[in-house]
Scaffold this motif. Structure first.
Motif, PDB file in Angstrom:
ATOM      1  N   ALA A 177       0.829  -1.208   0.000  1.00 25.41           N
ATOM      2  CA  ALA A 177       0.000   0.000   0.000  1.00 25.41           C
ATOM      3  C   ALA A 177       0.859   1.251   0.000  1.00 25.41           C
ATOM      4  CB  ALA A 177      -0.927  -0.012   1.217  1.00 25.41           C
ATOM      5  N   THR A 178       1.909   1.237   0.797  1.00 24.18           N
ATOM      6  CA  THR A 178       2.781   2.411   0.905  1.00 24.18           C
ATOM      7  C   THR A 178       3.472   2.727  -0.414  1.00 24.18           C
ATOM      8  OG1 THR A 178       3.165   1.928   3.250  1.00 24.18           O
ATOM      9  CG2 THR A 178       4.722   3.413   2.172  1.00 24.18           C
ATOM     10  N   LEU A 179       3.845   1.681  -1.158  1.00 20.58           N
ATOM     11  CA  LEU A 179       4.569   1.862  -2.426  1.00 20.58           C
ATOM     12  C   LEU A 179       3.653   1.754  -3.643  1.00 20.58           C
ATOM     13  CD1 LEU A 179       7.776  -0.193  -1.573  1.00 20.58           C
ATOM     14  CD2 LEU A 179       7.543   2.293  -1.632  1.00 20.58           C
ATOM     15  N   ASP A 180       2.338   1.659  -3.395  1.00 20.57           N
ATOM     16  CA  ASP A 180       1.341   1.584  -4.472  1.00 20.57           C
ATOM     17  C   ASP A 180       1.603   0.392  -5.395  1.00 20.57           C
ATOM     18  OD1 ASP A 180      -0.979   2.433  -5.788  1.00 20.57           O
ATOM     19  OD2 ASP A 180       0.154   3.643  -7.227  1.00 20.57           O
ATOM     20  N   VAL A 181       1.879  -0.754  -4.785  1.00 20.20           N
ATOM     21  CA  VAL A 181       2.109  -1.990  -5.524  1.00 20.20           C
ATOM     22  C   VAL A 181       0.825  -2.814  -5.499  1.00 20.20           C
ATOM     23  CG1 VAL A 181       3.396  -4.167  -5.615  1.00 20.20           C
ATOM     24  CG2 VAL A 181       4.572  -2.030  -5.022  1.00 20.20           C
ATOM     25  N   HIS A 182       0.248  -3.075  -6.645  1.00 21.09           N
ATOM     26  CA  HIS A 182      -0.997  -3.822  -6.748  1.00 21.09           C
ATOM     27  C   HIS A 182      -0.684  -5.279  -7.104  1.00 21.09           C
ATOM     28  CE1 HIS A 182      -3.798  -0.286  -6.770  1.00 21.09           C
ATOM     29  NE2 HIS A 182      -2.641   0.309  -7.019  1.00 21.09           N
ATOM     30  N   SER A 183      -0.838  -6.141  -6.121  1.00 21.93           N
ATOM     31  CA  SER A 183      -0.605  -7.570  -6.338  1.00 21.93           C
ATOM     32  C   SER A 183      -1.940  -8.293  -6.216  1.00 21.93           C
ATOM     33  CB  SER A 183       0.389  -8.120  -5.306  1.00 21.93           C
ATOM     34  OG  SER A 183       0.464  -9.531  -5.402  1.00 21.93           O
ATOM     35  N   GLU A 184      -2.553  -8.577  -7.358  1.00 21.49           N
ATOM     36  CA  GLU A 184      -3.869  -9.209  -7.331  1.00 21.49           C
ATOM     37  C   GLU A 184      -3.812 -10.571  -6.656  1.00 21.49           C
ATOM     38  OE1 GLU A 184      -5.916  -9.369 -11.016  1.00 21.49           O
ATOM     39  OE2 GLU A 184      -5.571  -7.237 -11.495  1.00 21.49           O
ATOM     40  N   ARG A 185      -2.768 -11.317  -6.921  1.00 23.18           N
ATOM     41  CA  ARG A 185      -2.688 -12.663  -6.346  1.00 23.18           C
ATOM     42  C   ARG A 185      -2.575 -12.600  -4.826  1.00 23.18           C
ATOM     43  NH1 ARG A 185       1.479 -17.696  -7.464  1.00 23.18           N
ATOM     44  NH2 ARG A 185       0.254 -19.204  -6.270  1.00 23.18           N
ATOM     45  N   LEU A 186      -1.782 -11.669  -4.336  1.00 26.80           N
ATOM     46  CA  LEU A 186      -1.617 -11.540  -2.889  1.00 26.80           C
ATOM     47  C   LEU A 186      -2.965 -11.309  -2.210  1.00 26.80           C
ATOM     48  CD1 LEU A 186      -0.005 -11.181  -0.263  1.00 26.80           C
ATOM     49  CD2 LEU A 186       0.327  -8.775  -0.911  1.00 26.80           C
ATOM     50  N   PHE A 187      -3.734 -10.366  -2.727  1.00 28.27           N
ATOM     51  CA  PHE A 187      -4.998 -10.032  -2.073  1.00 28.27           C
ATOM     52  C   PHE A 187      -6.065 -11.095  -2.324  1.00 28.27           C
ATOM     53  CE2 PHE A 187      -2.818  -5.984  -1.885  1.00 28.27           C
ATOM     54  CZ  PHE A 187      -3.143  -5.550  -0.607  1.00 28.27           C
ATOM     55  N   ASP A 188      -5.999 -11.760  -3.476  1.00 30.38           N
ATOM     56  CA  ASP A 188      -6.923 -12.879  -3.707  1.00 30.38           C
ATOM     57  C   ASP A 188      -6.658 -14.012  -2.710  1.00 30.38           C
ATOM     58  OD1 ASP A 188      -8.173 -11.592  -5.766  1.00 30.38           O
ATOM     59  OD2 ASP A 188      -7.107 -12.661  -7.374  1.00 30.38           O
ATOM     60  N   GLU A 189      -5.389 -14.352  -2.519  1.00 34.43           N
ATOM     61  CA  GLU A 189      -5.025 -15.424  -1.592  1.00 34.43           C
ATOM     62  C   GLU A 189      -5.270 -15.011  -0.145  1.00 34.43           C
ATOM     63  OE1 GLU A 189      -4.051 -18.544  -2.086  1.00 34.43           O
ATOM     64  OE2 GLU A 189      -4.149 -18.377  -4.263  1.00 34.43           O
ATOM     65  N   LEU A 190      -5.106 -13.733   0.119  1.00 33.63           N
ATOM     66  CA  LEU A 190      -5.313 -13.225   1.476  1.00 33.63           C
ATOM     67  C   LEU A 190      -6.732 -13.505   1.973  1.00 33.63           C
ATOM     68  CD1 LEU A 190      -3.875 -11.584   3.730  1.00 33.63           C
ATOM     69  CD2 LEU A 190      -4.859  -9.524   2.693  1.00 33.63           C
ATOM     70  N   GLU A 191      -7.690 -13.500   1.056  1.00 30.58           N
ATOM     71  CA  GLU A 191      -9.079 -13.786   1.416  1.00 30.58           C
ATOM     72  C   GLU A 191      -9.207 -15.141   2.104  1.00 30.58           C
ATOM     73  OE1 GLU A 191     -12.515 -11.825   0.101  1.00 30.58           O
ATOM     74  OE2 GLU A 191     -10.956 -11.052   1.418  1.00 30.58           O
ATOM     75  N   ASN A 192      -8.380 -16.114   1.683  1.00 31.78           N
ATOM     76  CA  ASN A 192      -8.444 -17.458   2.267  1.00 31.78           C
ATOM     77  C   ASN A 192      -7.907 -17.505   3.696  1.00 31.78           C
ATOM     78  OD1 ASN A 192      -9.432 -18.518  -0.199  1.00 31.78           O
ATOM     79  ND2 ASN A 192      -7.342 -18.712  -0.988  1.00 31.78           N
ATOM     80  N   TYR A 193      -7.183 -16.478   4.088  1.00 29.90           N
ATOM     81  CA  TYR A 193      -6.577 -16.434   5.424  1.00 29.90           C
ATOM     82  C   TYR A 193      -7.274 -15.433   6.341  1.00 29.90           C
ATOM     83  CZ  TYR A 193      -2.752 -19.209   3.514  1.00 29.90           C
ATOM     84  OH  TYR A 193      -2.011 -20.222   2.944  1.00 29.90           O
ATOM     85  N   ALA A 194      -8.399 -14.876   5.901  1.00 30.34           N
ATOM     86  CA  ALA A 194      -9.053 -13.820   6.664  1.00 30.34           C
ATOM     87  C   ALA A 194      -9.410 -14.263   8.077  1.00 30.34           C
ATOM     88  CB  ALA A 194     -10.295 -13.329   5.920  1.00 30.34           C
ATOM     89  N   GLN A 195     -10.067 -15.411   8.204  1.00 33.27           N
ATOM     90  CA  GLN A 195     -10.470 -15.881   9.523  1.00 33.27           C
ATOM     91  C   GLN A 195      -9.253 -16.126  10.419  1.00 33.27           C
ATOM     92  OE1 GLN A 195     -13.132 -19.247   9.551  1.00 33.27           O
ATOM     93  NE2 GLN A 195     -12.875 -19.604  11.742  1.00 33.27           N
ATOM     94  N   TRP A 196      -8.226 -16.749   9.869  1.00 35.25           N
ATOM     95  CA  TRP A 196      -7.002 -17.021  10.635  1.00 35.25           C
ATOM     96  C   TRP A 196      -6.350 -15.729  11.112  1.00 35.25           C
ATOM     97  CZ3 TRP A 196      -1.822 -15.895   9.417  1.00 35.25           C
ATOM     98  CH2 TRP A 196      -0.867 -16.520  10.234  1.00 35.25           C
ATOM     99  N   ILE A 197      -6.322 -14.718  10.258  1.00 35.69           N
ATOM    100  CA  ILE A 197      -5.718 -13.436  10.630  1.00 35.69           C
ATOM    101  C   ILE A 197      -6.478 -12.794  11.784  1.00 35.69           C
ATOM    102  CG2 ILE A 197      -5.377 -11.056   9.827  1.00 35.69           C
ATOM    103  CD1 ILE A 197      -4.678 -12.299   7.060  1.00 35.69           C
ATOM    104  N   PHE A 198      -7.808 -12.822  11.715  1.00 34.06           N
ATOM    105  CA  PHE A 198      -8.599 -12.229  12.797  1.00 34.06           C
ATOM    106  C   PHE A 198      -8.501 -13.042  14.085  1.00 34.06           C
ATOM    107  CE2 PHE A 198     -10.359  -9.520   9.597  1.00 34.06           C
ATOM    108  CZ  PHE A 198     -10.858  -8.413  10.276  1.00 34.06           C
ATOM    109  N   ASP A 199      -8.325 -14.352  13.975  1.00 37.69           N
ATOM    110  CA  ASP A 199      -8.212 -15.202  15.161  1.00 37.69           C
ATOM    111  C   ASP A 199      -6.857 -15.061  15.849  1.00 37.69           C
ATOM    112  OD1 ASP A 199     -10.762 -16.174  14.855  1.00 37.69           O
ATOM    113  OD2 ASP A 199     -10.149 -18.059  13.887  1.00 37.69           O
ATOM    114  N   HIS A 200      -5.810 -14.812  15.065  1.00 37.91           N
ATOM    115  CA  HIS A 200      -4.457 -14.849  15.621  1.00 37.91           C
ATOM    116  C   HIS A 200      -3.723 -13.505  15.567  1.00 37.91           C
ATOM    117  CE1 HIS A 200      -4.614 -19.227  15.973  1.00 37.91           C
ATOM    118  NE2 HIS A 200      -5.165 -19.245  14.771  1.00 37.91           N
TER     119      HIS A 200
END
Length: 235
Positions: free
Chosen positions: A34-57
């Motif tokens: 975000a700071t460097l304005d780098v758009h990584s579609e794969r990163l954010f697509d994959e991040l969706e699969n870890y949403a619950q884990w991120i909020f839990d931990h």
């Protein structure tokens, strides 16, 4: 520091970074994008699969940084914001005023009309005025306007603390507050009286966009501001 080669490898190694990473390392990667304005579609697509884990931990600070990064990059992340809805009360009770502001700002930026987020804001909004961080308050008022969600308590507090906000805020924050009031059709006499009294300061401290926002707000609300328009003629 821009590092095209480093970030070019990000998509290739995204799955490995997420599988072996911690909430802290993931938050750092997303924040850097975000700071460097780098758009990584794969990163954010994959991040969706870890949403619950991120909020839990993850810590509140780490989660907020990820949400903020989505807002900065304009990334729609339904899974992430669904988890936010489930954890809003806990997060808002323990978050700092700046962290609350960043969550609400991201929702406004992405058009996420989260009932849980804006209900929690209504309950916690007085905390924001204790710190008197005018920039954070301006971001929240803007987010409410952008999401077309009216916060009666927030507007009441803006009116009550108008003089203090003008004393401590910069021109951009004040212009954002004034514009956001107009977007919500919120005629706050105290805010616009302060605007009229500080016209010279606004023109000396702000830029053309700040002045345009304030002038537009007066026109939108049909609020008379003789000094403001007189100063415009002399500018």
């Amino acid at each position: 520091v821009q590092s095209p080669t480093l970030f070019a490898q990000l998509d290739e190694y995204t799955e490995r970074l997420l599988e072996t990473g911690t909430p802290q390392s993931i938050a750092n990667i997303v924040w850097a994008c975000a700071t460097l304005d780098v758009h990584s579609e794969r990163l954010f697509d994959e991040l969706e699969n870890y949403a619950q884990w991120i909020f839990d931990h993850g810590s509140i600070h780490q989660i907020v940084n990820i949400i903020w990064a989505c807002g900065v990059l304009g990334v729609q992340a339904p899974g992430l914001f669904e988890e936010l809805d489930k954890h809003t009360q806990r997060m808002f009770q323990n978050a700092t005023a700046q962290e609350i502001a960043n969550i609400v700002w991201a929702c406004g930026r992405l058009g996420v009309r989260s009932t849980s987020v804006f209900d929690a804001l209504e309950e916690q909004v007085e905390r924001l005025f204790i710190d008197r961080n005018v920039q954070s308050i301006a971001r929240i008022v803007w987010a409410c306007a952008a999401a077309r969600i009216r916060s009666p308590r927030l507007l009441d507090l803006l009116e009550q603390h108008a003089e203090e906000l003008f004393d401590e805020g910069d021109a951009r924050s004040i212009a954002t507050i004034v514009w956001s009031c107009a977007m919500q059709q919120a005629r706050l006499p105290g805010v616009f009286e302060q605007l009229e009294e500080r016209v010279e300061w606004l023109f000396n401290s702000g830029d053309a966009q700040d002045m345009a926002n304030c002038l537009w707000a007066c026109g939108k609300l049909n609020t008379k501001s003789p000094k403001l328009f007189r100063e415009l003629a002399m500018y």
